[in-house]
Structure formats: structure tokens, C-alpha cells
Design a protein around this motif. Structure first.
Motif, PDB file in Angstrom:
ATOM      1  N   ASP A 252       0.816  -1.221   0.000  1.00  0.00           N
ATOM      2  CA  ASP A 252       0.000   0.000   0.000  1.00  0.00           C
ATOM      3  C   ASP A 252       0.850   1.272   0.000  1.00  0.00           C
ATOM      4  O   ASP A 252       0.391   2.324  -0.435  1.00  0.00           O
ATOM      5  N   PHE A 253       2.055   1.168   0.534  1.00  0.00           N
ATOM      6  CA  PHE A 253       2.936   2.337   0.515  1.00  0.00           C
ATOM      7  C   PHE A 253       3.642   2.482  -0.837  1.00  0.00           C
ATOM      8  O   PHE A 253       3.920   3.576  -1.274  1.00  0.00           O
ATOM      9  N   ARG A 254       3.929   1.320  -1.469  1.00  0.00           N
ATOM     10  CA  ARG A 254       4.768   1.366  -2.660  1.00  0.00           C
ATOM     11  C   ARG A 254       4.089   2.073  -3.828  1.00  0.00           C
ATOM     12  O   ARG A 254       4.685   2.925  -4.484  1.00  0.00           O
ATOM     13  N   PRO A 256       1.615   4.505  -4.118  1.00  0.00           N
ATOM     14  CA  PRO A 256       1.635   5.973  -4.129  1.00  0.00           C
ATOM     15  C   PRO A 256       3.053   6.535  -4.213  1.00  0.00           C
ATOM     16  O   PRO A 256       3.308   7.510  -4.918  1.00  0.00           O
ATOM     17  N   LEU A 257       4.018   5.868  -3.538  1.00  0.00           N
ATOM     18  CA  LEU A 257       5.400   6.359  -3.577  1.00  0.00           C
ATOM     19  C   LEU A 257       5.965   6.285  -4.992  1.00  0.00           C
ATOM     20  O   LEU A 257       6.639   7.216  -5.456  1.00  0.00           O
ATOM     21  N   THR A 258       5.647   5.177  -5.700  1.00  0.00           N
ATOM     22  CA  THR A 258       6.124   5.039  -7.090  1.00  0.00           C
ATOM     23  C   THR A 258       5.542   6.157  -7.943  1.00  0.00           C
ATOM     24  O   THR A 258       6.238   6.778  -8.763  1.00  0.00           O
ATOM     25  N   ASN A 259       4.235   6.413  -7.736  1.00  0.00           N
ATOM     26  CA  ASN A 259       3.577   7.493  -8.496  1.00  0.00           C
ATOM     27  C   ASN A 259       4.247   8.836  -8.226  1.00  0.00           C
ATOM     28  O   ASN A 259       4.619   9.566  -9.144  1.00  0.00           O
ATOM     29  N   ILE A 260       4.423   9.145  -6.926  1.00  0.00           N
ATOM     30  CA  ILE A 260       5.022  10.441  -6.562  1.00  0.00           C
ATOM     31  C   ILE A 260       6.411  10.556  -7.176  1.00  0.00           C
ATOM     32  O   ILE A 260       6.754  11.557  -7.819  1.00  0.00           O
ATOM     33  N   HIS A 261       7.202   9.456  -6.984  1.00  0.00           N
ATOM     34  CA  HIS A 261       8.566   9.448  -7.517  1.00  0.00           C
ATOM     35  C   HIS A 261       8.544   9.704  -9.025  1.00  0.00           C
ATOM     36  O   HIS A 261       9.294  10.545  -9.553  1.00  0.00           O
ATOM     37  N   GLY A 262       7.660   8.980  -9.740  1.00  0.00           N
ATOM     38  CA  GLY A 262       7.575   9.096 -11.205  1.00  0.00           C
ATOM     39  C   GLY A 262       7.241  10.507 -11.647  1.00  0.00           C
ATOM     40  O   GLY A 262       7.937  11.097 -12.500  1.00  0.00           O
ATOM     41  N   TYR A 263       6.211  11.122 -11.014  1.00  0.00           N
ATOM     42  CA  TYR A 263       5.782  12.467 -11.424  1.00  0.00           C
ATOM     43  C   TYR A 263       6.838  13.516 -11.101  1.00  0.00           C
ATOM     44  O   TYR A 263       7.136  14.390 -11.908  1.00  0.00           O
ATOM     45  N   GLN A 285      -0.168  15.506  -4.632  1.00  0.00           N
ATOM     46  CA  GLN A 285      -0.779  15.858  -3.342  1.00  0.00           C
ATOM     47  C   GLN A 285      -1.802  14.796  -2.901  1.00  0.00           C
ATOM     48  O   GLN A 285      -1.845  14.398  -1.734  1.00  0.00           O
ATOM     49  N   SER A 286      -2.600  14.353  -3.895  1.00  0.00           N
ATOM     50  CA  SER A 286      -3.604  13.326  -3.527  1.00  0.00           C
ATOM     51  C   SER A 286      -2.925  12.034  -3.077  1.00  0.00           C
ATOM     52  O   SER A 286      -3.404  11.363  -2.150  1.00  0.00           O
ATOM     53  N   GLU A 287      -1.771  11.728  -3.720  1.00  0.00           N
ATOM     54  CA  GLU A 287      -1.053  10.510  -3.303  1.00  0.00           C
ATOM     55  C   GLU A 287      -0.459  10.675  -1.901  1.00  0.00           C
ATOM     56  O   GLU A 287      -0.463   9.739  -1.099  1.00  0.00           O
ATOM     57  N   THR A 288       0.054  11.876  -1.612  1.00  0.00           N
ATOM     58  CA  THR A 288       0.608  12.083  -0.251  1.00  0.00           C
ATOM     59  C   THR A 288      -0.534  12.050   0.774  1.00  0.00           C
ATOM     60  O   THR A 288      -0.370  11.530   1.875  1.00  0.00           O
ATOM     61  N   ASP A 289      -1.717  12.579   0.390  1.00  0.00           N
ATOM     62  CA  ASP A 289      -2.887  12.494   1.295  1.00  0.00           C
ATOM     63  C   ASP A 289      -3.181  11.032   1.621  1.00  0.00           C
ATOM     64  O   ASP A 289      -3.454  10.671   2.769  1.00  0.00           O
ATOM     65  N   ARG A 290      -3.118  10.232   0.560  1.00  0.00           N
ATOM     66  CA  ARG A 290      -3.411   8.804   0.719  1.00  0.00           C
ATOM     67  C   ARG A 290      -2.408   8.152   1.686  1.00  0.00           C
ATOM     68  O   ARG A 290      -2.785   7.377   2.570  1.00  0.00           O
ATOM     69  N   MET A 292      -0.681   9.700   3.984  1.00  0.00           N
ATOM     70  CA  MET A 292      -0.891  10.230   5.329  1.00  0.00           C
ATOM     71  C   MET A 292      -2.058   9.516   6.003  1.00  0.00           C
ATOM     72  O   MET A 292      -2.018   9.169   7.179  1.00  0.00           O
ATOM     73  N   LYS A 293      -3.113   9.289   5.194  1.00  0.00           N
ATOM     74  CA  LYS A 293      -4.294   8.614   5.746  1.00  0.00           C
ATOM     75  C   LYS A 293      -3.945   7.190   6.177  1.00  0.00           C
ATOM     76  O   LYS A 293      -4.347   6.723   7.253  1.00  0.00           O
ATOM     77  N   LEU A 294      -3.154   6.540   5.308  1.00  0.00           N
ATOM     78  CA  LEU A 294      -2.751   5.156   5.597  1.00  0.00           C
ATOM     79  C   LEU A 294      -1.921   5.098   6.880  1.00  0.00           C
ATOM     80  O   LEU A 294      -2.146   4.257   7.767  1.00  0.00           O
ATOM     81  N   THR A 295      -0.968   6.041   6.970  1.00  0.00           N
ATOM     82  CA  THR A 295      -0.104   6.080   8.169  1.00  0.00           C
ATOM     83  C   THR A 295      -0.959   6.333   9.411  1.00  0.00           C
ATOM     84  O   THR A 295      -0.789   5.673  10.446  1.00  0.00           O
ATOM     85  N   GLN A 296      -1.910   7.265   9.298  1.00  0.00           N
ATOM     86  CA  GLN A 296      -2.757   7.583  10.441  1.00  0.00           C
ATOM     87  C   GLN A 296      -3.578   6.364  10.855  1.00  0.00           C
ATOM     88  O   GLN A 296      -3.720   6.052  12.043  1.00  0.00           O
ATOM     89  N   ASN A 297      -4.101   5.667   9.822  1.00  0.00           N
ATOM     90  CA  ASN A 297      -4.891   4.467  10.108  1.00  0.00           C
ATOM     91  C   ASN A 297      -4.067   3.417  10.829  1.00  0.00           C
ATOM     92  O   ASN A 297      -4.544   2.790  11.780  1.00  0.00           O
TER      93      ASN A 297
END
Ligand code: ADP
Length: 468
Positions: A252-254, A256-263, A285-290, A292-297
Motif C-alpha cells: 500500500d505504501f509502494r 503511491p510512492l512510485t507514483n510520486i517518484h515518477g511524477y 498531493q492526492s497521493e501524499t494524502d493517501r 498520510m491517511k494510511l499512516t494515520q490508520n
């Protein structure tokens, strides 16, 4: 030296054997011999009593000692004992062995027998070996005719003594032999299963939790084996759970991180021209929100699941919490044209619980109801009191949950196949958090759902604070 239970038990068995043997020996030396002498003495005494009254009758009727002697001769043939007939002065009138007839025992004194019914001695030195003797007066009315001594040599008693002792030893060895059965039982029921348990426990300690102990008995050892098997199973399950948990979290972390890294990379090397970067920054931003939400959960789940979580309980109105949360979902509801149907049995419904955590429970349940409802539907939220409990339910007319999925929805990271298409962002942690929180309150949550028709989640909370 005695490190194994087996050798301890064996030593115990041998020590028991030796002590038993010595005890039998000591007992037979004294008690058996004493019993035998007593028994022989009483039988001599009985015979002597019969003979003495017989003799006194003969003296009285015939007045002739010769006649008495003749009768004694007949009697001594029948009895397997020796006998002397003495006159009151100690002269031996008759000896059935014949050797001592006519002799006088100067030191003879009938008082010698008065302390005990019998004596065991050399009979005034007349014999070299000891004799068991009894002495009775031959009397009639006031006349004393003499004394009758019946005696039997000590060695004549030995065959009876040896046979009694032999029996005693035989019984001892039979019992000792039978007690070996105990040893066999110990070996089969304790030692062998314990060895199995020990060998498997050794495997566990070296990290191999796959082995199971094959002990089928229902006694304490069987229960110990079962408990160990169960513990190993739990450790194994926990291990598997940890692996899946880490795999799921990493997965679940990989993405969004791949997306952020790519963009970010594409923007830096100019693949994405600066005039288009606004659109891609929104995605980042939406990926970092995701994330953050995952980490919070994950943090919430950890906090809710840790034992001894201290709940900050207060009394608050659950109806007003529900209303506030519904308002916060206004944008999402407007997008899907969803409406809330709030059914409260009273204007205010106080509950005694942790405000923040219950807010999160409601948030997760309502969020799911919105996610899995089709457009233009109604979500019904109901509260009512029953006894000391307040029941809160969130029901939707969404995709529903298949019967076989229902028990799994509370597991961490579980998502039904039907929901994957609709909810790509969900991590499958929401309901796990909800359950942990409700259970931390000592309450219950349940879900009733029909695939294609909708779901209803109901949980309870205490209506009031317990009296102090
Ligand atoms: P998430 O945090 O991803 O929403 P949850 O733990 O809340 O995950 O839910 C787990 C799964 O249970 C969801 O992926 C979905 O398959 C199912 N589920 C939960 N609530 C509903 C609902 N109201 N209707 C249908 N399915 C649901």
C-alpha cells in the motif's frame, strides 16, 4: 548424575526394593519368631493342662505313680514333645526320652515359670541347646503330686520358622515384582510422552514451529501437549499474520510512492512541461494524502489494539456527534446525490464512551456506506436505547457483502472483490479499527448484509457511566 526422570524413578524403585527387603528381614527375625514361640508355647500349655488333670485323676484313683507313668508313656507317643514328671523335690520320676529318669534337679523351682507361661533355656543345664518349656503342677484338691514339664527343642521350631519366613519373602517378591508394573506404566504414560514433548519443545526453541506433539491421552500430560500444540499454532499464525501485514503495508505504501517518484522525476527532467505541472502536483498531493491517511490508520490501529489502552470516557450526546459527522460528508453526498435519514428515538441520547474514538468509528462506517452506495440512495442512521445500552446502526442500500466475506471484513487489509473496483483508495483497515475500538469499550459490533441489497452495521455503547 541423576539428570533424567527415568534414572531417578529407577533409583527410587531400587531403594524401595532394598528398604522393603530389609524391613521384611527385620520383621521376620523378631515378630515372626515371637509369634511362633507364643503359638508353640500355648499349644504346649494346652497339652500340659490336659495331661496334668489326667495324671492327677490317675494318682487319685489308683494312688500309684507307676500307673501314671504308663499312661504318660502312651501320651508321649501321641504328642511330638518331650515330657518330664518331677516329684515336688525335683526328682525326675519319668522322662519320655529316658535319659534323665531318676536324676534330681536340685535347683528346680516351679516359681521359675511363674513370671511367664513358658521358658526358653537349657532347662537347668540339662541340654546344650535351648528348650521351649511349660511347667504345670499335678494337684488334686490340696494334695501336690508333682510337676509336669513339657518341652520342645528350639531347633525343632526352625522348620516352621523358616517356612513362615520363606512365605513372607515370597509375598514380598511377588509384590515387588508387581510393583514393576508401576514402572512400566510410568514409562508408557509419563516418560515416553514427556520425551516427545521435550524433543518437540526443543524444535520450538530453535524456531521450528511446524512440528506438533503426537500425544493422544486426556490426562495432564495430554493436556500439556495440546496446550503446546495450540501455542505453536498461535505463534505460527502470528508469524504468518505479521508477514502478510508487512507485505500489505509495503504494497500500500509502494504504489503511491512510485507514483510520486515518477511524477516528480518527470517534472524535474522536463518530461512534464512546467505549464502542465499544476495537474501533476495535484496528483502528487492526492497521493501524499493517501499515504498520510494510511499512516494515520496504522497508528490508530496500533493504539486501539494495544492492550490496556486507556479510554478517555465521558458522557456525551451520540445524536449530535452523528449530525456533525453527517455534515462533514456533505460534499461527498452532494456528488453522489445521497441523503441521510436520521432516526433517533429521543432528541438527546447520552452515551458513556471515548468521544474521539467513537467519532472515528462513526466516520469509518459512514464513509464506507457512502463509498459502497449507488447514486441517489439514502443512508439511514438510527439510535435507540434498550436496557442499559444504546444501539447505533448505519445502514445503506449499497453493493452489500457476500455471506462468505462477512466474517473476514473485520480483518486488517481485507477488501471484498466486489468493492475493489469502487474503492481503489481504501486500505482495508477501517473496519479493523472500528472493531478494536468497540471491543476496547467492552461492547459489540455486528454486520448484517445482503449482496446487492445493502449492509447494516450495528454497535452498542453504555447508556450511562457506571455508579462509582
Ligand atoms: P477500507 O478502510 O478500505 O474502507 P474497511 O475495513 O472499512 O476498509 O472495509 C473492508 C471491506 O469491507 C471493504 O473493502 C468492503 O469490501 C467491505 N465493506 C465495508 N463496509 C461496506 C459497506 N457498507 N458495503 C459493502 N461493503 C463494505
Amino acid at each position: 548424575m541423576l539428570r533424567s526422570l527415568y534414572s531417578k524413578f529407577l533409583l527410587g524403585y531400587l531403594v524401595l526394593g532394598i528398604i522393603g527387603y530389609l524391613a521384611v528381614m527385620a520383621y521376620s527375625r523378631t515378630a515372626v519368631w515371637d509369634d511362633l514361640v507364643q503359638d508353640e508355647a500355648s499349644s504346649l500349655y494346652r497339652e500340659a493342662t490336659t495331661l496334668s488333670s489326667y495324671l492327677s485323676d490317675t494318682y487319685e484313683t489308683t494312688g500309684r505313680p507307676d500307673e501314671a507313668r504308663a499312661r504318660l508313656r502312651d501320651a508321649s507317643r501321641v504328642l511330638e514333645t518331650r515330657l518330664w514328671l518331677l516329684n515336688p523335690e525335683g526328682a525326675i520320676l519319668y522322662d519320655d526320652g529316658g535319659d534323665y529318669s531318676g536324676r534330681t534337679i536340685d535347683s528346680f523351682d516351679p516359681i521359675d515359670w511363674s513370671g511367664a507361661t513358658y521358658r526358653m533355656d537349657t532347662l537347668y543345664g540339662a541340654f546344650t541347646d535351648e528348650q521351649l518349656s511349660v511347667c504345670l503342677p499335678v494337684v488334686n484338691r490340696s494334695a501336690l503330686y508333682g510337676y509336669l514339664i513339657l518341652f520342645r527343642s528350639r531347633s525343632a521350631l526352625l522348620p516352621r520358622y523358616n517356612s513362615a519366613v520363606d512365605h513372607l519373602y515370597l509375598v514380598f517378591f511377588i509384590i515387588y515384582g508387581l510393583s514393576f508394573l508401576l514402572f512400566v506404566i510410568f514409562h508408557r504414560c509419563v516418560y515416553r510422552p514427556l520425551k516427545k514433548i521435550l524433543s518437540v519443545a526443543g524444535e520450538y526453541s530453535s524456531g521450528n514451529m511446524e512440528q506438533r506433539i503426537d500425544v493422544s491421552s486426556h490426562d495432564e500430560i495430554g493436556r500439556l501437549a495440546q496446550t503446546l500444540n495450540l501455542t505453536a499454532q498461535k505463534v505460527e499464525d502470528l508469524d504468518t499474520y505479521q508477514r502478510t501485514f508487512i507485505a500489505n503495508v509495503s504494497h500500500d505504501f509502494r504504489s503511491p510512492l512510485t507514483n510520486i517518484h515518477g511524477y516528480v522525476e518527470a517534472m524535474r527532467d522536463g518530461t512534464i512541461p512546467p505549464e502542465n505541472s499544476g495537474k501533476y502536483l495535484n496528483i502528487v498531493q492526492s497521493e501524499t494524502d493517501r499515504l498520510m491517511k494510511l499512516t494515520q490508520n496504522l497508528l490508530n490501529l496500533n493504539a486501539a489494539g494495544s492492550r490496556g489502552t486507556i479510554l478517555d470516557r465521558t458522557t456525551f450526546d451520540i445524536n449530535s456527534v452523528i449530525k456533525t459527522i453527517c455534515e462533514s460528508f456533505e460534499v461527498a453526498c452532494t456528488e453522489k446525490e445521497l441523503a441521510f435519514d436520521l432516526l433517533f428515538d429521543a432528541k438527546r441520547r447520552p452515551v458513556y464512551a471515548d468521544f474521539d474514538k467513537i467519532q472515528q468509528v462513526l466516520y469509518n462506517l459512514i464513509d464506507n456506506a457512502i463509498k459502497f452506495s449507488p447514486n441517489r440512495e439514502t443512508i439511514r442512521i438510527e439510535t435507540y436505547e434498550d436496557g442499559e445500552k444504546v444501539f447505533i446502526s448505519v445502514s445503506d442500500h449499497g453493493i452489500g457483502i457476500a455471506r462468505e466475506d462477512l466474517p473476514k471484513i473485520w480483518e486488517r487489509f481485507y477488501k471484498t472483490d466486489a468493492s475493489r473496483g469502487r474503492d481503489k483508495k481504501g486500505s482495508g483497515l477501517g473496519l479493523a479499527i472500528v472493531k478494536e475500538i468497540i471491543e476496547a469499550h467492552g461492547e459489540q459490533i455486528d454486520c448484517v448484509s445482503t449482496e446487492g441489497a445493502g449492509s447494516s452495521f450495528t454497535f452498542t455503547l453504555p447508556a450511562e457511566a457506571p455508579e462509582a
